[in-house]
Scaffold this active site. Structure first.
Site, mmCIF file in Angstrom:
data_model
loop_
_atom_site.group_PDB
_atom_site.id
_atom_site.type_symbol
_atom_site.label_atom_id
_atom_site.label_comp_id
_atom_site.label_asym_id
_atom_site.label_seq_id
_atom_site.Cartn_x
_atom_site.Cartn_y
_atom_site.Cartn_z
ATOM 1 N N PRO A 90 5.095 3.616 2.593
ATOM 2 C CA PRO A 90 7.092 4.338 2.574
ATOM 3 C C PRO A 90 7.250 4.658 3.294
ATOM 4 C CG PRO A 90 4.969 5.837 1.308
ATOM 5 C CD PRO A 90 4.279 4.656 1.424
ATOM 6 N N GLU A 117 -3.287 10.795 -1.082
ATOM 7 C CA GLU A 117 -2.710 11.157 -0.443
ATOM 8 C C GLU A 117 -2.212 10.797 1.192
ATOM 9 O OE1 GLU A 117 -1.237 12.482 -2.829
ATOM 10 O OE2 GLU A 117 -3.700 13.319 -3.174
ATOM 11 N N ARG A 155 5.472 -17.991 -0.942
ATOM 12 C CA ARG A 155 6.299 -19.060 -1.651
ATOM 13 C C ARG A 155 7.255 -19.840 -0.695
ATOM 14 N NH1 ARG A 155 11.225 -17.284 -3.065
ATOM 15 N NH2 ARG A 155 11.794 -18.659 -4.665
ATOM 16 N N ASP A 170 18.228 -19.687 -3.181
ATOM 17 C CA ASP A 170 17.812 -18.467 -3.567
ATOM 18 C C ASP A 170 18.523 -17.442 -2.694
ATOM 19 O OD1 ASP A 170 14.810 -19.255 -4.200
ATOM 20 O OD2 ASP A 170 14.194 -18.568 -2.269
HETATM 21 N N1 4HQ Z 1 2.422 3.917 -1.199
HETATM 22 N N2 4HQ Z 1 5.682 0.445 0.172
HETATM 23 C C1 4HQ Z 1 0.654 3.672 -0.822
HETATM 24 C C2 4HQ Z 1 4.005 3.602 -1.638
HETATM 25 C C3 4HQ Z 1 4.707 2.203 -0.931
HETATM 26 C C4 4HQ Z 1 5.983 2.022 -0.775
HETATM 27 C C5 4HQ Z 1 2.155 5.421 -2.082
HETATM 28 C C6 4HQ Z 1 1.697 3.376 -0.324
HETATM 29 C C7 4HQ Z 1 1.554 5.759 -1.692
HETATM 30 C C8 4HQ Z 1 -1.164 6.020 -1.428
HETATM 31 N N3 4HQ Z 1 3.552 1.437 -0.325
HETATM 32 N N4 4HQ Z 1 0.311 4.986 -0.596
HETATM 33 N N5 4HQ Z 1 6.601 2.215 -1.005
HETATM 34 O O1 4HQ Z 1 4.692 3.943 -2.374
HETATM 35 O O2 4HQ Z 1 4.936 0.725 0.121
#
Ligand code: 4HQ
Length: 256
Positions: A90, A117, A155, A170
């Site tokens: 994230p 974590e 795709r 699209d």
């Molecule tokens: N993660 N977009 C992996 C995500 C996430 C997201 C949270 C990634 C937990 C361990 N990854 N960790 N949003 O939420 O890519």
């Protein structure tokens, strides 16, 4: 041909998803290759540990550096070209269609999926070219985001979609949302298919579709219009839409 090397402690999660429909066909045709790599296979201690406690204390566990280093080293040594290395997180830049098109040009892509974590920061520093997020919410792992990326990238590779389905139509292809679509029956519970679609007049149909795509985008995602490449004809269509929707042009808070 794009090869995806997916590193995860739960490679089984991907099996069903990649064994159906278009992605299955793409693999059979040799247009994509998916190499599922279990990080645990690269742990060397007797319990094959992939996580450990955070230095400095605090809750949760952190993915250890050595197994992931060994896995990357192994994949990179076998690869014909230098793989593009992605970590799903994230904290990364939000994934979009432009990124999907860009990644479809790569020969080999490594996607690291985290759990727990987080990962030891040295993995980020030494092994990762870019971090990608699929959106601002928190998941339990990077596996679902990796599936999203593989799907959207695959795709965009020539030959993966049938000739019939066109990428041009699209949502997002030209920066606009899709136009409304209909199939039989012509009338359902009193609701009719728009007459223009039954005229067989392709110029008229194209104009209607473009206008409805513009309308949808204006009403639902006005932010997209700022980036969309619009023609003089589009501005005329937007003019019509303002009048039909009772939108005061002066009050539109952005320029396009
Ligand atoms: N993660 N977009 C992996 C995500 C996430 C997201 C949270 C990634 C937990 C361990 N990854 N960790 N949003 O939420 O890519």
């Amino acid at each position: 041909m794009v090869t995806f090397h997916i590193l995860s402690i739960f490679p089984e999660m991907f099996v069903g998803v990649f064994q159906e429909s278009i992605l299955k066909r793409a693999q059979e045709k040799g247009l994509i290759k998916i190499n599922l790599v279990n990080i645990r296979n690269y742990a060397t201690d007797k319990h094959r540990t992939t996580d450990d406690y955070p230095y400095g204390g605090g809750p949760g566990m952190i993915m250890k550096v050595e197994p992931i280093f060994r896995a990357f080293y192994d994949i990179t040594a076998k690869a014909k070209t230098k793989p593009h290395r992605i970590f799903m997180s994230p904290q990364g830049k939000t994934f979009n269609q432009k990124k999907a098109i860009e990644l479809a040009e790569k020969k080999e892509i490594i996607i690291l999926c985290g759990r727990y974590e987080g990962i030891d920061e040295r993995i980020r520093e030494e092994l990762i070219d870019e971090e990608i997020s699929i959106g601002d919410y928190v998941l339990t792992g990077g596996e679902l985001p990796a599936m999203v990326v593989v799907d959207a990238v695959s795709r965009m590779i020539p030959g993966v979609l049938g000739d019939e389905s066109s990428k041009e139509d699209d949502s997002f292809y030209c920066g606009l949302l899709g136009y409304p679509q209909y199939t039989r029956p012509r009338e359902f519970q009193g609701k009719k298919v728009p007459d223009v679609l039954l005229t067989g007049n392709h110029a008229l149909i194209e104009r209607w579709r473009r206008k409805e795509a513009l309308r949808r985008t204006l009403l639902r995602r006005p932010d997209l219009l700022v980036e969309a490449d619009l023609t003089e004809e589009d501005y005329k269509l937007l003019e019509e839409i303002y009048n039909e929707e009772g939108i005061d042009e002066e009050k539109i808070p952005f320029r396009y």
